[in-house]
Design a protein around this motif. Structure first.
Motif, PDB file in Angstrom:
ATOM      1  N   GLU A  19       0.831  -1.205   0.000  1.00 56.64           N
ATOM      2  CA  GLU A  19       0.000   0.000   0.000  1.00 56.64           C
ATOM      3  C   GLU A  19       0.864   1.254   0.000  1.00 56.64           C
ATOM      4  OE1 GLU A  19      -3.185   2.333  -0.387  1.00 56.64           O
ATOM      5  OE2 GLU A  19      -3.173   0.140  -0.507  1.00 56.64           O
ATOM      6  N   LEU A  20       1.923   1.269   0.798  1.00 58.25           N
ATOM      7  CA  LEU A  20       2.840   2.407   0.816  1.00 58.25           C
ATOM      8  C   LEU A  20       3.518   2.580  -0.542  1.00 58.25           C
ATOM      9  CD1 LEU A  20       4.541   1.986   4.329  1.00 58.25           C
ATOM     10  CD2 LEU A  20       2.913   3.753   3.641  1.00 58.25           C
ATOM     11  N   LEU A  21       3.932   1.476  -1.140  1.00 57.71           N
ATOM     12  CA  LEU A  21       4.574   1.552  -2.455  1.00 57.71           C
ATOM     13  C   LEU A  21       3.601   2.034  -3.531  1.00 57.71           C
ATOM     14  CD1 LEU A  21       6.794  -1.662  -2.315  1.00 57.71           C
ATOM     15  CD2 LEU A  21       7.565   0.719  -2.222  1.00 57.71           C
ATOM     16  N   ARG A  22       2.332   1.644  -3.427  1.00 60.70           N
ATOM     17  CA  ARG A  22       1.322   2.136  -4.386  1.00 60.70           C
ATOM     18  C   ARG A  22       1.151   3.651  -4.273  1.00 60.70           C
ATOM     19  NH1 ARG A  22      -1.557  -2.452  -2.464  1.00 60.70           N
ATOM     20  NH2 ARG A  22      -1.406  -4.152  -3.955  1.00 60.70           N
ATOM     21  N   LYS A  23       1.106   4.157  -3.032  1.00 61.41           N
ATOM     22  CA  LYS A  23       0.988   5.600  -2.824  1.00 61.41           C
ATOM     23  C   LYS A  23       2.204   6.324  -3.388  1.00 61.41           C
ATOM     24  CE  LYS A  23      -1.924   5.455   1.286  1.00 61.41           C
ATOM     25  NZ  LYS A  23      -2.013   5.743   2.727  1.00 61.41           N
ATOM     26  N   GLU A  24       3.387   5.789  -3.123  1.00 57.08           N
ATOM     27  CA  GLU A  24       4.609   6.405  -3.633  1.00 57.08           C
ATOM     28  C   GLU A  24       4.617   6.385  -5.159  1.00 57.08           C
ATOM     29  OE1 GLU A  24       9.470   5.991  -3.277  1.00 57.08           O
ATOM     30  OE2 GLU A  24       8.192   4.788  -1.968  1.00 57.08           O
ATOM     31  N   LEU A  25       4.182   5.269  -5.739  1.00 61.11           N
ATOM     32  CA  LEU A  25       4.127   5.163  -7.196  1.00 61.11           C
ATOM     33  C   LEU A  25       3.135   6.176  -7.779  1.00 61.11           C
ATOM     34  CD1 LEU A  25       4.974   3.743  -9.799  1.00 61.11           C
ATOM     35  CD2 LEU A  25       3.172   2.056  -9.369  1.00 61.11           C
ATOM     36  N   GLU A  31       4.097  13.355 -10.571  1.00 60.42           N
ATOM     37  CA  GLU A  31       5.237  14.225 -10.847  1.00 60.42           C
ATOM     38  C   GLU A  31       5.726  14.051 -12.279  1.00 60.42           C
ATOM     39  OE1 GLU A  31       9.650  15.454  -9.132  1.00 60.42           O
ATOM     40  OE2 GLU A  31       8.492  13.910  -8.095  1.00 60.42           O
ATOM     41  N   LEU A  32       5.735  12.807 -12.760  1.00 59.45           N
ATOM     42  CA  LEU A  32       6.120  12.566 -14.155  1.00 59.45           C
ATOM     43  C   LEU A  32       5.190  13.294 -15.117  1.00 59.45           C
ATOM     44  CD1 LEU A  32       7.107   8.793 -14.266  1.00 59.45           C
ATOM     45  CD2 LEU A  32       8.540  10.738 -14.854  1.00 59.45           C
ATOM     46  N   GLY A  33       3.900  13.277 -14.822  1.00 61.86           N
ATOM     47  CA  GLY A  33       2.939  13.991 -15.670  1.00 61.86           C
ATOM     48  C   GLY A  33       3.213  15.483 -15.699  1.00 61.86           C
ATOM     49  N   ARG A  34       3.513  16.060 -14.539  1.00 65.72           N
ATOM     50  CA  ARG A  34       3.819  17.486 -14.485  1.00 65.72           C
ATOM     51  C   ARG A  34       5.097  17.808 -15.250  1.00 65.72           C
ATOM     52  NH1 ARG A  34       2.114  16.600  -9.096  1.00 65.72           N
ATOM     53  NH2 ARG A  34       4.280  16.460  -8.400  1.00 65.72           N
ATOM     54  N   LEU A  35       6.107  16.949 -15.108  1.00 73.95           N
ATOM     55  CA  LEU A  35       7.364  17.191 -15.806  1.00 73.95           C
ATOM     56  C   LEU A  35       7.208  17.045 -17.320  1.00 73.95           C
ATOM     57  CD1 LEU A  35       9.880  15.428 -13.406  1.00 73.95           C
ATOM     58  CD2 LEU A  35       9.642  17.873 -13.810  1.00 73.95           C
ATOM     59  N   GLU A  36       6.392  16.094 -17.754  1.00 69.14           N
ATOM     60  CA  GLU A  36       6.149  15.937 -19.193  1.00 69.14           C
ATOM     61  C   GLU A  36       5.443  17.161 -19.752  1.00 69.14           C
ATOM     62  OE1 GLU A  36       4.056  12.225 -19.330  1.00 69.14           O
ATOM     63  OE2 GLU A  36       5.896  11.037 -19.253  1.00 69.14           O
ATOM     64  N   ALA A  37       4.468  17.686 -19.004  1.00 73.04           N
ATOM     65  CA  ALA A  37       3.764  18.893 -19.449  1.00 73.04           C
ATOM     66  C   ALA A  37       4.722  20.081 -19.506  1.00 73.04           C
ATOM     67  CB  ALA A  37       2.596  19.201 -18.513  1.00 73.04           C
TER      68      ALA A  37
END
Length: 98
Positions: A19-25, A31-37
């Motif tokens: 569950e923690l790893l899912r939240k981190e993912l 963040e990847l989406g923001r950086l791509e934009a």
């Protein structure tokens, strides 16, 4: 500790970790989406400004040319009033003008 108890505890630990790893993912994906934009926007800016070597109207509007008016009062010639003592200052003239 018997095998059944160990198996249940281990499954619970792994469930919590998953569950923690899912939240981190999910945070990383956001963040990847923001950086791509941002990459797309900066790429468009670079194309519009020839790689940033020249400014375009998109980045900064063209500045208006400002022409300075008369300087401070000390730089002006003294006023000369030819009328009565109570005459309005607007009716006074500067030396060299009529």
């Amino acid at each position: 500790m018997d095998v059944l108890t160990w198996t249940i505890e281990r499954r619970m630990q792994l469930t919590e970790r998953a569950e923690l790893l899912r939240k981190e993912l999910a945070e990383i994906d956001a963040e990847l989406g923001r950086l791509e934009a941002a990459e797309v926007v900066f790429g468009q800016w670079a194309e519009a400004t020839d790689g940033g070597r020249r400014l375009s109207g998109i980045v900064e509007p063209e500045r208006e040319r400002v022409v300075a008016g008369p300087g401070p009062e000390e730089d002006r010639p003294p006023r000369r009033c030819d009328g009565p003592a109570g005459r309005h200052p607007r009716s006074c003239s500067r030396f060299g003008s009529s």
